[in-house]
Design a protein around this motif. Structure first.
Motif, short mmCIF file in Angstrom:
data_model
loop_
_atom_site.label_atom_id
_atom_site.label_comp_id
_atom_site.label_asym_id
_atom_site.label_seq_id
_atom_site.Cartn_x
_atom_site.Cartn_y
_atom_site.Cartn_z
N LEU A 196 0.96 -1.24 -0.10
CA LEU A 196 0.00 -0.12 -0.10
C LEU A 196 0.73 1.35 -0.03
O LEU A 196 0.48 2.28 -0.51
CB LEU A 196 -1.05 -0.11 1.23
N ARG A 245 -5.25 9.98 -1.10
CA ARG A 245 -6.38 9.24 -1.77
C ARG A 245 -6.62 7.95 -1.21
O ARG A 245 -7.54 7.64 -1.31
CB ARG A 245 -6.31 9.34 -3.32
N LEU A 246 -5.51 7.50 -0.50
CA LEU A 246 -5.72 5.95 0.04
C LEU A 246 -6.59 5.79 0.91
O LEU A 246 -7.35 5.05 0.98
CB LEU A 246 -4.29 5.54 0.51
N ASP A 265 -10.28 5.81 -0.18
CA ASP A 265 -10.39 4.56 -1.06
C ASP A 265 -10.60 3.46 -0.36
O ASP A 265 -11.41 2.34 -0.47
CB ASP A 265 -9.03 4.33 -2.03
N ARG A 302 -2.15 0.88 -5.32
CA ARG A 302 -3.14 2.11 -4.89
C ARG A 302 -4.10 2.40 -6.15
O ARG A 302 -5.22 2.65 -6.17
CB ARG A 302 -2.43 3.35 -4.57
N ASP A 303 -3.56 2.57 -7.38
CA ASP A 303 -4.47 2.85 -8.61
C ASP A 303 -5.43 1.69 -8.79
O ASP A 303 -6.64 1.86 -9.12
CB ASP A 303 -3.49 2.76 -9.81
N SER A 306 -8.22 2.20 -6.28
CA SER A 306 -8.94 3.36 -6.54
C SER A 306 -9.84 3.20 -7.52
O SER A 306 -11.02 3.45 -7.36
CB SER A 306 -7.67 4.53 -6.75
#
Length: 264
Positions: free
Chosen positions: A29, A44-45, A48, A243-244, A247
């Protein structure tokens, strides 16, 4: 399966509420830092993860070498189900209490000897976690061979109660009874996770126990990056790619009827 045999492995394109998600933290992560306290959490994590926790009806857990208290600090104000110190402690519900498993008393007794070994190199850091002891040498990579040899000798003399985990630029002593795989098993026996198909995402040899546990339960083990210590096809290039993907799933583009679609 060797990376050389099959290239990259694709993560599922979609998830639904029949899945359970287990996430390593450092290197999975979060981008690895020179020192454990130097990691940063992208803005943003946390939103999400909160969204995914809801979409999966609570079947999302962090499974880390860090203590649960550190995980809470990193992802505050979010509190998730979590296993810390490689399974030596766990919390089945973000609102619940942390349960600490008993550790063999020989482990804390070894700390002075670990510090003596590490003191040979000024930039080697010893991190006492309570149920584990980590020795970080990212800032002194030339210490790896001699440091590892000395720690192996120390662990061998301990009589089998302690295990040495040889991760990326870190060597960690833990009670061999407590693993990420055992933590996954504890979660899968709990109401929020029971009966689901589990996914474990991790980047290092310390995650192998978790990989094997989800595969034994009919789930998916998804490795991050190419690591010679993990004989698996990677699904993600690095933590940013994880992460992408999270998301996209959290944003709704990856939540759909279960398809079980994943390249094997």
């Amino acid at each position: 399966m060797n990376v050389q045999d099959g290239g990259w492995r694709m993560p599922p394109a979609t998830l639904d509420a029949s899945w359970a998600l287990f996430l390593d933290v450092d290197g999975t992560l979060l981008d690895i830092a020179d020192e454990p306290q130097g990691v940063s959490v992208p803005p943003r994590l946390v939103p999400d993860l909160r969204q995914l926790f809801g979409l999966l009806d609570g079947a999302l857990a962090l499974v880390s070498g860090r203590p649960v208290t550190e995980l809470d600090h990193l992802f505050r104000p979010l509190r998730l189900p979590a296993a810390g110190q490689h399974g030596a402690e766990y919390r089945l519900d973000g609102a619940g209490a942390v349960v600490a498993r008993r550790i063999d008393p020989i482990l804390p007794a070894l700390v002075p000897q670990v510090r003596t070994i590490a003191a040979v190199w000024p930039n080697v850091e010893v991190e006492e976690k309570g149920a584990a002891v980590a020795v970080h040498f990212r800032r002194e990579p030339e210490a790896e061979t001699q440091l590892t040899r000395a720690l192996r000798t120390l662990v061998a003399a301990a009589g089998g109660a302690v295990e040495l985990l040889e991760g990326k630029m870190v060597r960690e002593l833990r009670d061999r009874r407590h693993t990420k795989g055992a933590a996954v098993g504890t979660f899968l026996a709990s109401p929020a996770f029971a009966g689901r198909r589990p996914i474990f995402i991790g980047d290092d040899v310390t995650d192998e126990d978790g990989f094997r546990a989800v595969e034994a339960a009919g789930g998916l083990a998804l490795a991050v990056g190419i690591n010679p210590a993990i004989p698996r096809r990677p699904a993600f290039t690095d933590a940013a790619a994880v992460r992408d993907w999270l998301s996209r799933v959290a944003g709704g583009t990856g939540m759909a009827t279960a398809t079980g679609a994943a390249a094997r």
